[in-house]
Design an enzyme around this catalytic site. Structure first.
Site, short mmCIF file in Angstrom:
data_model
loop_
_atom_site.label_atom_id
_atom_site.label_comp_id
_atom_site.label_asym_id
_atom_site.label_seq_id
_atom_site.Cartn_x
_atom_site.Cartn_y
_atom_site.Cartn_z
N LYS A 111 97.13 52.73 46.17
CA LYS A 111 97.22 52.61 44.72
C LYS A 111 97.44 53.95 44.03
O LYS A 111 97.92 54.00 42.90
CB LYS A 111 95.99 51.90 44.18
CG LYS A 111 95.94 50.45 44.63
CD LYS A 111 94.82 49.66 44.01
CE LYS A 111 94.89 48.20 44.38
NZ LYS A 111 94.56 47.98 45.82
C1 LIG Z 1 94.97 46.89 46.49
C2 LIG Z 1 95.00 46.99 47.96
C3 LIG Z 1 95.75 46.08 48.74
C4 LIG Z 1 96.50 44.92 48.14
O1 LIG Z 1 97.57 45.33 47.34
P1 LIG Z 1 98.33 44.29 46.41
O2 LIG Z 1 99.27 45.07 45.58
O3 LIG Z 1 97.24 43.64 45.61
O4 LIG Z 1 99.03 43.34 47.31
C5 LIG Z 1 95.77 46.27 50.11
N1 LIG Z 1 95.09 47.27 50.69
C6 LIG Z 1 94.36 48.15 49.98
C7 LIG Z 1 93.61 49.22 50.69
C8 LIG Z 1 94.30 48.06 48.59
O5 LIG Z 1 93.56 48.95 47.89
#
Ligand SMILES: *Cc1c(COP(=O)(O)O)cnc(C)c1O
Length: 453
Positions: A111
């Protein structure tokens, strides 16, 4: 470039306004009005660029209302906080199996790719327009810390993140509450994640409060997040050996569908990515969709991969919009049906491009062990979901969405040791600064009123 709502009832906006607005007034999500294609000549010109420069070349096609020099500078600053020189290193595990590591940003999860940039975009807008911004959100873990680190110490901004007291991992809490920045407020709510989210919703529902304090949301639906995430698919595609690039399936650990959507949009821009695997944990709404055509909510069951514990994939609406040939009225109808009945059955979507897999907690543990024994690779529980059902007949690129150092308890249990990361070790030595609040809207409202910029 203009940006339009998936529900077709909101006026189009420029990039900066679409980013500032988040959710469109008609309840839809913003998308570019067109997806300008990359020519083969352009792709070969981009092949030699480093990550930040590639990101600039990509985003300038969309962020046409931001001066190029300012955009380039913001992008450079966003990725200068990453600890790996490649930003998104591509690791080869065996002949036809690669891992794209997306966890070298400040909070050690993918993110950061979007939220470092979003923080700089917000700051730029505040300065340009002489405005202030107060970001308010609820988190069960990763999004909150990534958003906090995107806005850390930025003038003109404050961020309030609610999380359920005692229910995030100790490291996640430290990432939110040990930053030392005075514009960051970690609010531990005496309740559940749902309580925290309900409070945030209620405060956003209060027009006077929202406008008076220039409240902005932190969530996975911001347009800038999806666009920023397209870039690492392009970066990986340009770096893979040609045959692998042409044939590889990109395996994406998924919750909200945001990550995999970005790859799919890049494919629609003419970058010949062959296909995607939607890798879910036991919360498998997307697995069921891509295997049966039925989109149906279930109850969320907590798993070893908590950032994927989601049963409504908010970014899915963007995919839906393209699937119904950009018909906003049809999107409204389908979302209404889904809201009323909790289910919707698709008669067609891009089946050629997607496969899906689902992973129970037992399988996550088994796959962490398997990856370590077979390739000497230490995978976090989210990434481990990607190692399920690897395609036997074509190359795979598994997106590693978090560092294993974020999940020491699970890794210790499975592998017998705790992976570490210097940034997390540093956090353990810093004082915890959090505010414990009852799960009442009025308590949070009073806190925000007292600390808003
Ligand atoms: C947020 C997150 C996901 C999922 O991502 P999406 O965009 O919601 O599909 C997967 N792995 C980690 C470590 C995350 O923080």
């Amino acid at each position: 470039m203009r940006f339009i709502s998936t529900r077709g009832l909101s006026p189009s906006l420029g990039f900066s306004d679409a980013v500032a607005t988040g959710l469109a007034p008609d309840g839809g999500l913003y998308l570019p009005e067109s997806l300008p294609p990359f020519s083969a000549a352009e792709l070969s010109r981009l092949a030699s660029l480093g990550y930040a420069e590639l990101c600039f070349e990509f985003l300038r096609r969309f962020a046409t209302d931001v001066p190029a020099a300012a955009l380039r500078e913001m992008i450079q600053r966003s990725y200068a906080t990453f600890s790996h020189p490649d930003i998104a290193p591509l690791v080869r595990l065996q002949d036809d199996l690669y891992v794209l590591e997306l966890f070298h940003g400040p909070t050690l999860a993918f993110k950061d790719f979007a939220l470092q940039l979003l923080g700089n975009l917000y700051e730029h807008q505040c300065r340009q327009r002489g405005e202030r911004i107060n970001v308010l959100g609820a988190t069960s873990g990763d999004t909150g810390s990534a958003a906090i680190h995107g806005l850390l110490g930025k003038p003109g901004t404050a961020i309030f993140i609610l999380y359920p007291e005692g229910r995030t991992s100790p490291l996640q809490e430290r990432q939110m509450a040990c930053t030392g920045a005075t514009n960051v407020h970690a609010l531990a709510i005496e309740g559940t994640f749902d309580d925290a989210q309900a409070i945030v919703k209620e405060l956003f529902g209060d027009q006077a409060f929202r406008i008076g304090h220039r409240l902005s949301a932190v969530n996975s639906i911001n347009l800038a997040r999806v666009l920023a995430q397209c870039v690492y698919y392009l970066f990986a595609w340009l770096r893979l050996p040609q045959r692998v690039a042409r044939e590889a399936e990109f395996v994406v650990p998924t919750g909200n569908f945001g990550n995999v959507l970005a790859g799919w949009m890049l494919q629609r821009m003419g970058v010949p990515l062959r296909g995607f695997r939607v890798a879910t944990n036991q919360n498998d709404i997307l697995y069921r969709l891509f295997t049966t055509g039925e989109y149906r909510v279930g109850a969320v069951a907590p798993s070893l991969a908590p950032s994927m514990d989601i049963q409504i994939a908010s970014n899915f609406e963007r995919f839906l919009y393209y699937s119904v040939r950009r018909d906003g009225a049809r999107v409204r109808e389908i979302m209404q049906t889904f809201r009323n009945t909790g289910r919707y059955v698709f008669d067609s979507f891009d089946r050629a491009t997607f496969t899906a897999s689902r992973c129970t907690d037992d399988e996550i543990a088994r796959l962490i062990g398997h990856a370590h024994r077979t390739w000497g690779y230490v995978a976090d529980p989210h990434t481990a979901c990607g190692f399920k059902d690897l395609a036997p007949d074509r190359p795979s690129v598994v997106l590693a969405t978090a560092s294993p150092a974020k999940f020491p308890e699970t890794l210790k249990q499975v592998l017998g040791f705790e992976p570490t990361d210097p940034s997390l070790e540093l956090l353990k030595r810093r004082p915890l600064s959090k505010h414990l609040l009852p799960a009442r809207t009025e308590a949070v409202r009073a806190f925000v009123e007292a600390h808003a910029v």
